[in-house]
Design a protein around this motif. Structure first.
Motif, PDB file in Angstrom:
ATOM      1  N   SER A 144      25.002  20.965  73.484  1.00 17.81           N
ATOM      2  CA  SER A 144      24.380  22.204  73.968  1.00 17.81           C
ATOM      3  C   SER A 144      23.958  23.032  72.746  1.00 17.81           C
ATOM      4  O   SER A 144      24.625  23.997  72.380  1.00 17.81           O
ATOM      5  CB  SER A 144      25.376  23.007  74.816  1.00 17.81           C
ATOM      6  N   TYR A 145      22.876  22.651  72.113  1.00 16.10           N
ATOM      7  CA  TYR A 145      22.477  23.257  70.840  1.00 16.10           C
ATOM      8  C   TYR A 145      21.193  24.077  70.946  1.00 16.10           C
ATOM      9  O   TYR A 145      20.583  24.401  69.926  1.00 16.10           O
ATOM     10  CB  TYR A 145      22.294  22.147  69.782  1.00 16.10           C
ATOM     11  N   ALA A 146      20.774  24.418  72.177  1.00 14.04           N
ATOM     12  CA  ALA A 146      19.488  25.109  72.302  1.00 14.04           C
ATOM     13  C   ALA A 146      19.510  26.489  71.630  1.00 14.04           C
ATOM     14  O   ALA A 146      18.483  26.953  71.124  1.00 14.04           O
ATOM     15  CB  ALA A 146      19.097  25.227  73.775  1.00 14.04           C
ATOM     16  N   VAL A 201      32.902  19.165  58.130  1.00  9.34           N
ATOM     17  CA  VAL A 201      33.551  18.163  57.268  1.00  9.34           C
ATOM     18  C   VAL A 201      33.308  18.545  55.805  1.00  9.34           C
ATOM     19  O   VAL A 201      34.226  18.498  54.970  1.00  9.34           O
ATOM     20  CB  VAL A 201      32.990  16.755  57.591  1.00  9.34           C
ATOM     21  N   THR A 202      32.098  18.964  55.484  1.00 12.31           N
ATOM     22  CA  THR A 202      31.782  19.355  54.107  1.00 12.31           C
ATOM     23  C   THR A 202      32.579  20.600  53.725  1.00 12.31           C
ATOM     24  O   THR A 202      33.136  20.690  52.627  1.00 12.31           O
ATOM     25  CB  THR A 202      30.262  19.629  53.979  1.00 12.31           C
ATOM     26  N   ARG A 203      32.646  21.574  54.648  1.00 14.18           N
ATOM     27  CA  ARG A 203      33.435  22.798  54.421  1.00 14.18           C
ATOM     28  C   ARG A 203      34.882  22.445  54.083  1.00 14.18           C
ATOM     29  O   ARG A 203      35.458  22.963  53.121  1.00 14.18           O
ATOM     30  CB  ARG A 203      33.377  23.661  55.689  1.00 14.18           C
ATOM     31  N   SER A 232      26.863  21.246  54.282  1.00 14.41           N
ATOM     32  CA  SER A 232      26.762  20.415  55.488  1.00 14.41           C
ATOM     33  C   SER A 232      26.599  18.965  55.079  1.00 14.41           C
ATOM     34  O   SER A 232      26.305  18.660  53.924  1.00 14.41           O
ATOM     35  CB  SER A 232      25.580  20.832  56.363  1.00 14.41           C
ATOM     36  N   THR A 233      26.727  18.098  56.061  1.00 14.50           N
ATOM     37  CA  THR A 233      26.605  16.659  55.823  1.00 14.50           C
ATOM     38  C   THR A 233      25.262  16.296  55.203  1.00 14.50           C
ATOM     39  O   THR A 233      25.202  15.472  54.300  1.00 14.50           O
ATOM     40  CB  THR A 233      26.794  15.923  57.173  1.00 14.50           C
ATOM     41  N   THR A 234      24.184  16.879  55.695  1.00 11.80           N
ATOM     42  CA  THR A 234      22.869  16.500  55.172  1.00 11.80           C
ATOM     43  C   THR A 234      22.465  17.304  53.938  1.00 11.80           C
ATOM     44  O   THR A 234      21.763  16.816  53.073  1.00 11.80           O
ATOM     45  CB  THR A 234      21.779  16.645  56.258  1.00 11.80           C
TER      46      THR A 234
HETATM   47  C1  LIG Z   1      26.984  24.528  63.831  1.00 10.58           C
HETATM   48  C2  LIG Z   1      27.335  23.717  62.619  1.00 10.58           C
HETATM   49  N1  LIG Z   1      28.075  24.287  61.641  1.00 10.58           N
HETATM   50  C3  LIG Z   1      28.400  23.602  60.532  1.00 10.58           C
HETATM   51  C4  LIG Z   1      27.975  22.292  60.335  1.00 10.58           C
HETATM   52  C5  LIG Z   1      28.355  21.545  59.091  1.00 10.58           C
HETATM   53  O1  LIG Z   1      29.274  20.520  59.392  1.00 10.58           O
HETATM   54  P1  LIG Z   1      29.373  19.180  58.551  1.00 10.58           P
HETATM   55  O2  LIG Z   1      29.729  19.565  57.158  1.00 10.58           O
HETATM   56  O3  LIG Z   1      30.473  18.427  59.221  1.00 10.58           O
HETATM   57  O4  LIG Z   1      28.064  18.502  58.618  1.00 10.58           O
HETATM   58  C6  LIG Z   1      27.218  21.663  61.339  1.00 10.58           C
HETATM   59  C7  LIG Z   1      26.770  20.282  61.160  1.00 10.58           C
HETATM   60  O5  LIG Z   1      25.762  19.866  61.647  1.00 10.58           O
HETATM   61  C8  LIG Z   1      26.903  22.383  62.504  1.00 10.58           C
HETATM   62  O6  LIG Z   1      26.187  21.824  63.489  1.00 10.58           O
END
Ligand SMILES: Cc1ncc(COP(=O)(O)O)c(C=O)c1O
Length: 272
Positions: A144-146, A201-203, A232-234
């Motif tokens: 639910s990312y809208a 995960v990066t955090r 973030s991951t990307t």
């Molecule tokens: C809302 C939101 N916050 C933070 C993150 C960062 O998370 P991650 O480091 O696990 O990619 C994401 C990842 O897409 C996200 O969707």
């Protein structure tokens, strides 16, 4: 691009394979992960699968077996060179047209695509809509990312690549797909999970590998921070050179140190 759905590796990503009644499609009832992979090997897969299980449990869905999800990830990466992003989605599966769930079991879809490059620094824009840190989906990575779509479109209109949310009490929260960090008087700070941000995960790895404090503060803290960066991951660790109308030194010296630690530690351990 490659796709694996419910155990089958597809010959084309364009072939229709999901029911039009899938609850992920009709009401956004599902969870997802975006995982980075290099040379066919996913990064931090154990952490991503653990968060997928937490998100599904939070939605009241039963997490599929980890081994099965790993099989899907391996299938879309097998023999694929270069840097890829893997999108793992689990939904409630086929269901009636309303909010109630069906009983056909989940849909599991895994797709790989080229990762793409982010520049070392970027611009961000705060948005007027709050993250609800008390909502049923708070802290879950659901499909639910809208709200994120709308916020990101607004940030892009303002020339940024990420939108920054405050929460319902006006504290800094997160981006649409990233966690946010800032530097004041040499101290690196990121909002606590109680702010409603996703447990990125990066955090988590930046918190483990670097000297960072978790603390909540009004979103205005960005207006007089010395440095701001996203994680973030990307994006990995990405400096912010403009926040709303304010230009910042980016990547500033503290951000550059965090970036260096990140690069070294992430290269040394594929599943930290
Ligand atoms: C809302 C939101 N916050 C933070 C993150 C960062 O998370 P991650 O480091 O696990 O990619 C994401 C990842 O897409 C996200 O969707």
């Amino acid at each position: 691009m490659r796709a694996w759905v419910n155990g089958d590796l597809l010959d084309s990503v364009d072939r229709p394979v999901l029911s039009v009644l899938d609850h992920g499609l009709t009401v956004g009832d599902g969870a997802f992960e975006t995982i980075k992979a290099t040379g066919g090997v996913p990064f931090a897969l154990t952490r991503h699968l653990a968060r997928m299980a937490r998100s599904l449990t939070g939605l009241g869905l039963t997490p599929p077996d980890d081994g099965w999800l790993r099989e899907g990830v391996a299938a879309v990466l097998d023999g694929e060179p270069g840097d890829l992003r893997v999108r793992l989605t689990v939904t409630g599966g086929p269901a009636p047209l309303g909010s109630e769930r069906g009983d056909s079991g989940p849909t599991v879809a895994v797709v790989s695509a080229p990762l793409g490059d982010w520049p070392a620094t970027t611009a961000v824009s705060t948005v007027p809509w709050p993250r609800n840190e008390r909502g049923a989906l708070s802290g879950l990575k659901t499909t639910s990312y809208a709200e994120n779509v709308v916020a990101l479109a607004r940030a892009k209109q303002a020339g940024g690549s990420e939108a920054i949310f405050a929460n319902t009490v006006g504290d800094l929260c997160e981006g649409t797909g990233s966690n946010v960090f800032y530097v004041r008087e040499g101290e690196v700070v990121t909002p606590t999970l109680a702010s409603g941000c996703l447990a990125g995960v990066t955090r988590a790895l930046v918190l483990e590998w670097c000297d960072v404090v978790e603390r909540d503060a009004p979103v205005d803290v960005l207006a007089d921070s010395d440095e701001v960066f996203l994680a973030s991951t990307t994006r990995d660790v990405q400096g912010v050179h403009r926040c709303d109308r304010r230009d910042l030194d980016a990547p500033g010296p503290v951000t550059a140190r965090v970036m260096k630690v990140w690069e070294e530690r992430a290269a040394a351990d594929i599943d930290p």
